[in-house]
Design a protein around this motif. Sequence first.
Motif, PDB file in Angstrom:
ATOM      1  N   PRO A 304     -21.433 -32.583 -14.149  1.00  0.00           N
ATOM      2  CA  PRO A 304     -20.989 -31.761 -15.280  1.00  0.00           C
ATOM      3  C   PRO A 304     -20.006 -30.646 -14.923  1.00  0.00           C
ATOM      4  N   LEU A 305     -19.907 -30.294 -13.637  1.00  0.00           N
ATOM      5  CA  LEU A 305     -18.896 -29.288 -13.286  1.00  0.00           C
ATOM      6  C   LEU A 305     -17.520 -29.928 -13.134  1.00  0.00           C
ATOM      7  N   HIS A 306     -17.481 -31.255 -13.101  1.00  0.00           N
ATOM      8  CA  HIS A 306     -16.206 -31.982 -12.917  1.00  0.00           C
ATOM      9  C   HIS A 306     -15.960 -32.791 -14.197  1.00  0.00           C
ATOM     10  N   GLY A 307     -15.822 -34.115 -14.098  1.00  0.00           N
ATOM     11  CA  GLY A 307     -15.475 -34.919 -15.280  1.00  0.00           C
ATOM     12  C   GLY A 307     -16.573 -34.963 -16.323  1.00  0.00           C
ATOM     13  N   GLY A 308     -17.817 -34.744 -15.878  1.00  0.00           N
ATOM     14  CA  GLY A 308     -18.931 -34.746 -16.827  1.00  0.00           C
ATOM     15  C   GLY A 308     -18.881 -33.573 -17.799  1.00  0.00           C
ATOM     16  N   ALA A 309     -17.927 -32.642 -17.558  1.00  0.00           N
ATOM     17  CA  ALA A 309     -17.830 -31.475 -18.442  1.00  0.00           C
ATOM     18  C   ALA A 309     -17.460 -31.890 -19.870  1.00  0.00           C
ATOM     19  N   ASN A 310     -16.705 -32.993 -20.031  1.00  0.00           N
ATOM     20  CA  ASN A 310     -16.305 -33.380 -21.399  1.00  0.00           C
ATOM     21  C   ASN A 310     -17.542 -33.726 -22.244  1.00  0.00           C
ATOM     22  N   ARG A 338     -25.591 -18.946 -18.624  1.00  0.00           N
ATOM     23  CA  ARG A 338     -25.026 -20.289 -18.798  1.00  0.00           C
ATOM     24  C   ARG A 338     -23.511 -20.214 -18.719  1.00  0.00           C
ATOM     25  N   ARG A 339     -22.860 -21.370 -18.769  1.00  0.00           N
ATOM     26  CA  ARG A 339     -21.395 -21.404 -18.688  1.00  0.00           C
ATOM     27  C   ARG A 339     -20.790 -21.888 -19.998  1.00  0.00           C
ATOM     28  N   LEU A 340     -19.614 -21.423 -20.275  1.00  0.00           N
ATOM     29  CA  LEU A 340     -18.852 -21.980 -21.391  1.00  0.00           C
ATOM     30  C   LEU A 340     -18.194 -23.244 -20.841  1.00  0.00           C
ATOM     31  N   MET A 341     -18.764 -24.391 -21.163  1.00  0.00           N
ATOM     32  CA  MET A 341     -18.271 -25.649 -20.590  1.00  0.00           C
ATOM     33  C   MET A 341     -16.869 -25.958 -21.132  1.00  0.00           C
ATOM     34  N   GLY A 342     -16.030 -26.546 -20.262  1.00  0.00           N
ATOM     35  CA  GLY A 342     -14.650 -26.813 -20.664  1.00  0.00           C
ATOM     36  C   GLY A 342     -13.746 -25.613 -20.457  1.00  0.00           C
ATOM     37  N   PHE A 343     -14.290 -24.569 -19.839  1.00  0.00           N
ATOM     38  CA  PHE A 343     -13.503 -23.373 -19.522  1.00  0.00           C
ATOM     39  C   PHE A 343     -13.538 -23.134 -18.014  1.00  0.00           C
ATOM     40  N   GLY A 344     -12.442 -22.589 -17.506  1.00  0.00           N
ATOM     41  CA  GLY A 344     -12.396 -22.218 -16.090  1.00  0.00           C
ATOM     42  C   GLY A 344     -11.904 -23.372 -15.243  1.00  0.00           C
ATOM     43  N   HIS A 345     -11.309 -23.025 -14.134  1.00  0.00           N
ATOM     44  CA  HIS A 345     -10.798 -24.044 -13.220  1.00  0.00           C
ATOM     45  C   HIS A 345     -10.579 -23.402 -11.856  1.00  0.00           C
ATOM     46  N   ARG A 346     -10.838 -24.184 -10.806  1.00  0.00           N
ATOM     47  CA  ARG A 346     -10.616 -23.653  -9.461  1.00  0.00           C
ATOM     48  C   ARG A 346      -9.151 -23.318  -9.234  1.00  0.00           C
ATOM     49  N   VAL A 347      -8.252 -24.092  -9.802  1.00  0.00           N
ATOM     50  CA  VAL A 347      -6.828 -23.920  -9.507  1.00  0.00           C
ATOM     51  C   VAL A 347      -6.088 -23.198 -10.637  1.00  0.00           C
ATOM     52  N   TYR A 390     -14.490 -10.448 -20.355  1.00  0.00           N
ATOM     53  CA  TYR A 390     -15.166 -11.257 -19.327  1.00  0.00           C
ATOM     54  C   TYR A 390     -14.249 -12.403 -18.892  1.00  0.00           C
ATOM     55  N   PHE A 391     -13.649 -13.092 -19.865  1.00  0.00           N
ATOM     56  CA  PHE A 391     -12.812 -14.269 -19.569  1.00  0.00           C
ATOM     57  C   PHE A 391     -11.420 -13.838 -19.093  1.00  0.00           C
ATOM     58  N   VAL A 392     -10.923 -12.742 -19.695  1.00  0.00           N
ATOM     59  CA  VAL A 392      -9.585 -12.261 -19.320  1.00  0.00           C
ATOM     60  C   VAL A 392      -9.585 -11.856 -17.846  1.00  0.00           C
ATOM     61  N   LYS A 393     -10.593 -11.052 -17.454  1.00  0.00           N
ATOM     62  CA  LYS A 393     -10.655 -10.554 -16.064  1.00  0.00           C
ATOM     63  C   LYS A 393     -10.754 -11.690 -15.067  1.00  0.00           C
ATOM     64  N   ARG A 394     -11.525 -12.698 -15.413  1.00  0.00           N
ATOM     65  CA  ARG A 394     -11.728 -13.830 -14.483  1.00  0.00           C
ATOM     66  C   ARG A 394     -10.683 -14.915 -14.650  1.00  0.00           C
ATOM     67  N   ARG A 395      -9.783 -14.691 -15.570  1.00  0.00           N
ATOM     68  CA  ARG A 395      -8.690 -15.650 -15.857  1.00  0.00           C
ATOM     69  C   ARG A 395      -9.242 -17.053 -16.138  1.00  0.00           C
ATOM     70  N   PRO A 398      -9.197 -22.585 -21.349  1.00  0.00           N
ATOM     71  CA  PRO A 398      -9.703 -23.946 -21.602  1.00  0.00           C
ATOM     72  C   PRO A 398      -9.100 -24.920 -20.590  1.00  0.00           C
ATOM     73  N   ASN A 399      -9.902 -25.835 -20.101  1.00  0.00           N
ATOM     74  CA  ASN A 399      -9.377 -26.875 -19.216  1.00  0.00           C
ATOM     75  C   ASN A 399      -9.309 -28.208 -19.975  1.00  0.00           C
ATOM     76  N   VAL A 400      -8.947 -29.267 -19.277  1.00  0.00           N
ATOM     77  CA  VAL A 400      -8.698 -30.560 -19.925  1.00  0.00           C
ATOM     78  C   VAL A 400      -9.924 -31.079 -20.678  1.00  0.00           C
TER      79      VAL A 400
HETATM   80  N1  CMC Z   1     -18.159 -19.933 -18.138  1.00  0.00           N
HETATM   81  C1  CMC Z   1     -18.530 -18.691 -17.773  1.00  0.00           C
HETATM   82  N2  CMC Z   1     -18.184 -18.123 -16.602  1.00  0.00           N
HETATM   83  C2  CMC Z   1     -17.440 -18.845 -15.769  1.00  0.00           C
HETATM   84  C3  CMC Z   1     -17.012 -20.144 -16.078  1.00  0.00           C
HETATM   85  C4  CMC Z   1     -17.393 -20.687 -17.322  1.00  0.00           C
HETATM   86  N3  CMC Z   1     -17.013 -21.902 -17.671  1.00  0.00           N
HETATM   87  N4  CMC Z   1     -16.289 -20.623 -15.053  1.00  0.00           N
HETATM   88  C5  CMC Z   1     -16.257 -19.662 -14.129  1.00  0.00           C
HETATM   89  N5  CMC Z   1     -16.952 -18.587 -14.561  1.00  0.00           N
HETATM   90  C6  CMC Z   1     -17.112 -17.296 -13.870  1.00  0.00           C
HETATM   91  C7  CMC Z   1     -18.147 -17.400 -12.756  1.00  0.00           C
HETATM   92  O1  CMC Z   1     -19.433 -17.058 -13.210  1.00  0.00           O
HETATM   93  C8  CMC Z   1     -17.607 -16.412 -11.757  1.00  0.00           C
HETATM   94  O2  CMC Z   1     -17.933 -15.107 -12.214  1.00  0.00           O
HETATM   95  P1  CMC Z   1     -18.337 -13.950 -11.153  1.00  0.00           P
HETATM   96  O3  CMC Z   1     -17.087 -13.716 -10.367  1.00  0.00           O
HETATM   97  O4  CMC Z   1     -18.771 -12.821 -11.986  1.00  0.00           O
HETATM   98  O5  CMC Z   1     -19.444 -14.524 -10.318  1.00  0.00           O
HETATM   99  C9  CMC Z   1     -16.100 -16.553 -11.862  1.00  0.00           C
HETATM  100  O6  CMC Z   1     -15.870 -17.007 -13.210  1.00  0.00           O
HETATM  101  C10 CMC Z   1     -15.507 -17.564 -10.891  1.00  0.00           C
HETATM  102  O7  CMC Z   1     -16.207 -18.806 -11.076  1.00  0.00           O
HETATM  103  P2  CMC Z   1     -16.534 -19.818  -9.918  1.00  0.00           P
HETATM  104  O8  CMC Z   1     -17.728 -20.611 -10.292  1.00  0.00           O
HETATM  105  O9  CMC Z   1     -16.588 -19.088  -8.612  1.00  0.00           O
HETATM  106  O10 CMC Z   1     -15.234 -20.720  -9.938  1.00  0.00           O
HETATM  107  P3  CMC Z   1     -15.061 -22.136  -9.244  1.00  0.00           P
HETATM  108  O11 CMC Z   1     -13.645 -22.261  -8.956  1.00  0.00           O
HETATM  109  O12 CMC Z   1     -16.022 -22.289  -8.108  1.00  0.00           O
HETATM  110  O13 CMC Z   1     -15.531 -23.174 -10.374  1.00  0.00           O
HETATM  111  C11 CMC Z   1     -15.452 -24.560 -12.282  1.00  0.00           C
HETATM  112  C12 CMC Z   1     -14.639 -23.848 -11.196  1.00  0.00           C
HETATM  113  C13 CMC Z   1     -14.521 -25.491 -13.057  1.00  0.00           C
HETATM  114  C14 CMC Z   1     -16.555 -25.403 -11.625  1.00  0.00           C
HETATM  115  C15 CMC Z   1     -16.058 -23.507 -13.223  1.00  0.00           C
HETATM  116  O14 CMC Z   1     -15.032 -22.763 -13.860  1.00  0.00           O
HETATM  117  C16 CMC Z   1     -17.008 -24.120 -14.239  1.00  0.00           C
HETATM  118  O15 CMC Z   1     -18.186 -24.295 -13.949  1.00  0.00           O
HETATM  119  N6  CMC Z   1     -16.497 -24.444 -15.488  1.00  0.00           N
HETATM  120  C17 CMC Z   1     -17.305 -25.114 -16.466  1.00  0.00           C
HETATM  121  C18 CMC Z   1     -17.353 -26.612 -16.171  1.00  0.00           C
HETATM  122  C19 CMC Z   1     -16.044 -27.282 -16.490  1.00  0.00           C
HETATM  123  O16 CMC Z   1     -15.460 -27.085 -17.541  1.00  0.00           O
HETATM  124  N7  CMC Z   1     -15.590 -28.158 -15.583  1.00  0.00           N
HETATM  125  C20 CMC Z   1     -14.373 -28.934 -15.758  1.00  0.00           C
HETATM  126  C21 CMC Z   1     -13.303 -28.528 -14.807  1.00  0.00           C
HETATM  127  S1  CMC Z   1     -11.673 -29.171 -15.223  1.00  0.00           S
HETATM  128  C22 CMC Z   1     -11.744 -30.861 -15.156  1.00  0.00           C
HETATM  129  C23 CMC Z   1     -12.314 -31.437 -13.934  1.00  0.00           C
HETATM  130  O17 CMC Z   1     -12.110 -30.957 -12.830  1.00  0.00           O
HETATM  131  O18 CMC Z   1     -13.000 -32.429 -14.071  1.00  0.00           O
END
Ligand code: CMC
Length: 475
Positions: A304-310, A338-347, A390-395, A398-400
């Motif tokens: 769910p952190l990767h493709g299972g996020a959809n 919890r996390r807002l799924m579909g938001f955030g990205h490593r890159v 919260y989201f602005v600071k952490r940049r 929405p992801n794909v």
């Molecule tokens: N909702 C709430 N907070 C978040 C989220 C989110 N979706 N994503 C990151 N954060 C916070 C996280 O808690 C952390 O906060 P703090 O600095 O206070 O501890 C900060 O942002 C950095 O997060 P991280 O977990 O260290 O970042 P990461 O690069 O290790 O993880 C991620 C990237 C995609 C796994 C993560 O953003 C996430 O779990 N997103 C939700 C799942 C998701 O949508 N995944 C699909 C990714 S895109 C398509 C793909 O790759 O398949």
Amino acid sequence: MPETGCLAAPAGCADCQSRFAILGTVAPPQGVPGGALDEGKLSITDSRTGSEYELPISSASVRAIELRQIRQDPGEFGMLSYDPGFTNTAACTSRIAYIDGAKGILRYRGYPIEKLAENCTYTEVAYLLLNGELPTRHELEAWDTELMEHSRVHENVKKFMDGFLYDAHPMGVLVSTVAALSTFYPDAKQIDSRSNRYRQQLRLVAKMPTVAAYVYRKSQGYAYPDPDLGLSYTENFIHMLWSGTRRQTNERNLKVLARALDTLFILHAEHEQNCSTSTMRQVASADADPFVGVAAAASALYGPLHGGANEAVLAMLDEIGSASAIPEFMRQVKAGERRLMGFGHRVYKNYDPRARILQRIAAEVFEITGKNPKIDLATQLERIALEDDYFVKRRLYPNVDFYSGIIYQAMGFPIEMFTVLFALGRVAGWLAHWEELMSDPEKRIARPRQIYAGPGEQQFLPIDERLSKARAEVT
Ligand code: CMC
């Protein structure tokens, strides 16, 4: 030694041979990662010993092995770099995808994703990824014909799939079936032959829609239809999904849906060293065949952190239910519950360019299918999140995966199928990385180091003399 040669036609043609040769030697674009332009030295002083070191810099990076010379005494192993989650480690040099996460740029082989999504078919993009350059009309026609000719699966594959329970998760069935294909193609183990690798790439790209469609039909209890070789790659996929079921669609709508799906596959096709692609490279580094490699990559994608996020996004939207529940949901997200799924990205630290394109596709699909009401909830969630500190600071943007599931659901796919569709598109990227690795002179088995934090040597006790220490610590 790996062979080189024409990818479009293993026998080779003058045009492709010369293009391949140029691609194999061309210098990386200037100013991007991979362009070895920033020669220099990194000076390090070890405060423990006062020793000084100079590490060569290339492509804004230093080779981790250079750290090994840093030691306190000659008998020591030497310094390691420590990078859980590989947040700052380049594991390879690649020419396939370029991402500028700060600017929200994604290019395949140098071509902007927006141009490819607007103008190409998925098979055209798969050709680009696998061959290094966009096909000519003639090359594309030949590639499309070959793909359709290889789209059937052995009858025993259907029997294998029949063994799963009716409620088996489609991703579990996909992963197992792709792994099982390895047993049907023992020649796939001949990974040193370029022409043989091409044959496996062809088989995998060609058979993924068939396997994915059968995964769906299995879950619905429908028979497995043969591919229709007269249709395009994606139209045939739709045919295999819905033929003989109540889910019929007229010619015009079929074209629009096929085009939307094709674009979704393009957006999913490649994304450099993500978790599943790194898995593909890891497995391939041990010289395993590409069928088990793709099965392993798809397993990583399932999370769910990767493709299972959809899939997780849709479950989340269902749970939130209505706009009035957003504030409480956001409170939980910001409290780290919890996390807002579909938001955030490593890159990406900006809007994911793929998410923008998806908004356009959503509108086109809804014209045919009717609007998926979840889009309104998702749009509100996005607006609220993008205005929140919260989201602005952490940049976090929405992801794909934020919008793709809403589109898939409008098309009539059950949510368990979403990641299967992602895998179908991504197979081209996985295979492009496999091919790149196989012809990389720096290829070595992937074998990271660790920092050992366990006990020193312990005295071994016979079983009857042991105290239940480990269990006591766990409970
Ligand atoms: N909702 C709430 N907070 C978040 C989220 C989110 N979706 N994503 C990151 N954060 C916070 C996280 O808690 C952390 O906060 P703090 O600095 O206070 O501890 C900060 O942002 C950095 O997060 P991280 O977990 O260290 O970042 P990461 O690069 O290790 O993880 C991620 C990237 C995609 C796994 C993560 O953003 C996430 O779990 N997103 C939700 C799942 C998701 O949508 N995944 C699909 C990714 S895109 C398509 C793909 O790759 O398949």
